[in-house]
Design an enzyme around this catalytic site. Sequence first.
Site, PDB file in Angstrom:
ATOM      1  N   ASP A 157       0.878  -1.093  -0.060  1.00 23.82           N
ATOM      2  CA  ASP A 157       0.082  -0.047  -0.022  1.00 23.82           C
ATOM      3  C   ASP A 157       0.765   1.191  -0.262  1.00 23.82           C
ATOM      4  OD1 ASP A 157       0.955  -0.573   2.533  1.00 23.82           O
ATOM      5  OD2 ASP A 157      -1.046  -0.774   3.585  1.00 23.82           O
ATOM      6  N   ASN A 201      -7.580  -2.658  14.216  1.00 26.02           N
ATOM      7  CA  ASN A 201      -8.938  -2.951  13.999  1.00 26.02           C
ATOM      8  C   ASN A 201      -9.089  -3.921  12.988  1.00 26.02           C
ATOM      9  OD1 ASN A 201      -8.104  -2.080  11.435  1.00 26.02           O
ATOM     10  ND2 ASN A 201      -9.479  -0.398  11.296  1.00 26.02           N
ATOM     11  N   HIS A 251      -7.252  -4.371  10.109  1.00 30.87           N
ATOM     12  CA  HIS A 251      -6.860  -4.494   8.781  1.00 30.87           C
ATOM     13  C   HIS A 251      -5.672  -4.880   8.403  1.00 30.87           C
ATOM     14  CE1 HIS A 251      -4.937  -0.234   9.520  1.00 30.87           C
ATOM     15  NE2 HIS A 251      -3.883  -0.989   9.233  1.00 30.87           N
ATOM     16  N   GLU A 308      -9.711  -1.615   5.273  1.00 28.76           N
ATOM     17  CA  GLU A 308     -10.390  -1.644   6.582  1.00 28.76           C
ATOM     18  C   GLU A 308     -11.692  -2.475   6.609  1.00 28.76           C
ATOM     19  OE1 GLU A 308      -9.068   0.143   8.492  1.00 28.76           O
ATOM     20  OE2 GLU A 308      -8.241   2.119   7.609  1.00 28.76           O
TER      21      GLU A 308
HETATM   22  C1  GLP Z   1      -0.536   0.540   8.682  1.00 29.01           C
HETATM   23  C2  GLP Z   1      -0.262  -0.256   7.426  1.00 29.01           C
HETATM   24  C3  GLP Z   1      -0.373  -1.760   7.468  1.00 29.01           C
HETATM   25  C4  GLP Z   1       0.398  -2.074   8.873  1.00 29.01           C
HETATM   26  C5  GLP Z   1      -0.708  -1.497  10.400  1.00 29.01           C
HETATM   27  C6  GLP Z   1       0.027  -1.953  11.410  1.00 29.01           C
HETATM   28  O1  GLP Z   1      -1.616   1.532   8.606  1.00 29.01           O
HETATM   29  N1  GLP Z   1      -1.248   0.176   6.071  1.00 29.01           N
HETATM   30  O2  GLP Z   1       0.028  -2.409   6.306  1.00 29.01           O
HETATM   31  O3  GLP Z   1      -0.015  -3.784   8.883  1.00 29.01           O
HETATM   32  O4  GLP Z   1      -0.963  -0.387   9.728  1.00 29.01           O
HETATM   33  O5  GLP Z   1       1.175  -1.108  11.572  1.00 29.01           O
HETATM   34  P1  GLP Z   1       2.120  -1.145  12.745  1.00 29.01           P
HETATM   35  O6  GLP Z   1       2.992  -2.468  12.376  1.00 29.01           O
HETATM   36  O7  GLP Z   1       2.928   0.029  12.717  1.00 29.01           O
HETATM   37  O8  GLP Z   1       1.316  -1.492  14.075  1.00 29.01           O
END
Ligand code: GLP
Length: 246
Positions: free
Chosen positions: A70, A139, A141, A146
Amino acid sequence: MQGNRYPLTVEVFPDYAAMSGRAAEIVVELLQEKPDAVLGLPTGSTPLGFYDALVASGVSLAQARTFNLDEYLGLPRTHPESYYSFMKRALYDRSDLRPENCHIPDGNAPDPHEECRRYEEAIRAAGGLDILVLGVGHNGHIGFNEPGSQWDARTRVVNLAESTRRANARFFNSLDEVPRQAITMGIGTILEARRILLLASGQEKAPAVRDMVESAPTPDVPATALQLHPNVTVLLDREAAALLHR
Ligand code: GLP
């Protein structure tokens, strides 16, 4: 939900470093078998240790191809919090990956919807993802899919949940600066990867991990879609695994 449901394979490690090391080991083994493997890659805090361990392994990525999950929409590529800048710091500048083999959606494309179609086509032209490494949001995702995302969705433009913007605000000067939209691989794109590794660390991820592993598949928790894939390995540290019953 339609389709077969497979129990997720869960491996729990004493700490973050051990979890990260195991993720890197799995990817290194793949690259030893298939040096031109196609890797799907995540951003976020969770995979930092994985990238460190991958770099430390000394494995060559000279023939590998990478596709990121992404990217924020509308953030200049050079912004320190763009996922492109993240990947430069975490991997591109520390490995022998060839720039032409590093793919990430262009969040500044003049026509973002066309960019999504182009990105899907590029994954297909590369032969599909051999392995996709994922994190998970609070959440549930995956990527920026989402809650409520369709399970056959492809790479597309999405609106970010307010809770996701708040969670990511720690990287920006203020909540206002956090983009409201992103381009993400869809759940349909994710489920076509031949193998999936999901990494989660820390107690704040424990509820999402429990729901992902133990709830019946539901679009309310996007990560439960992974139960429809026959080859998923969930790598956890002890804190992230704390709420699992089995
Ligand atoms: C972000 C990314 C995800 C990631 C998630 C968790 O928003 N788009 O790909 O897995 O949030 O992030 P973190 O590893 O910093 O908790």
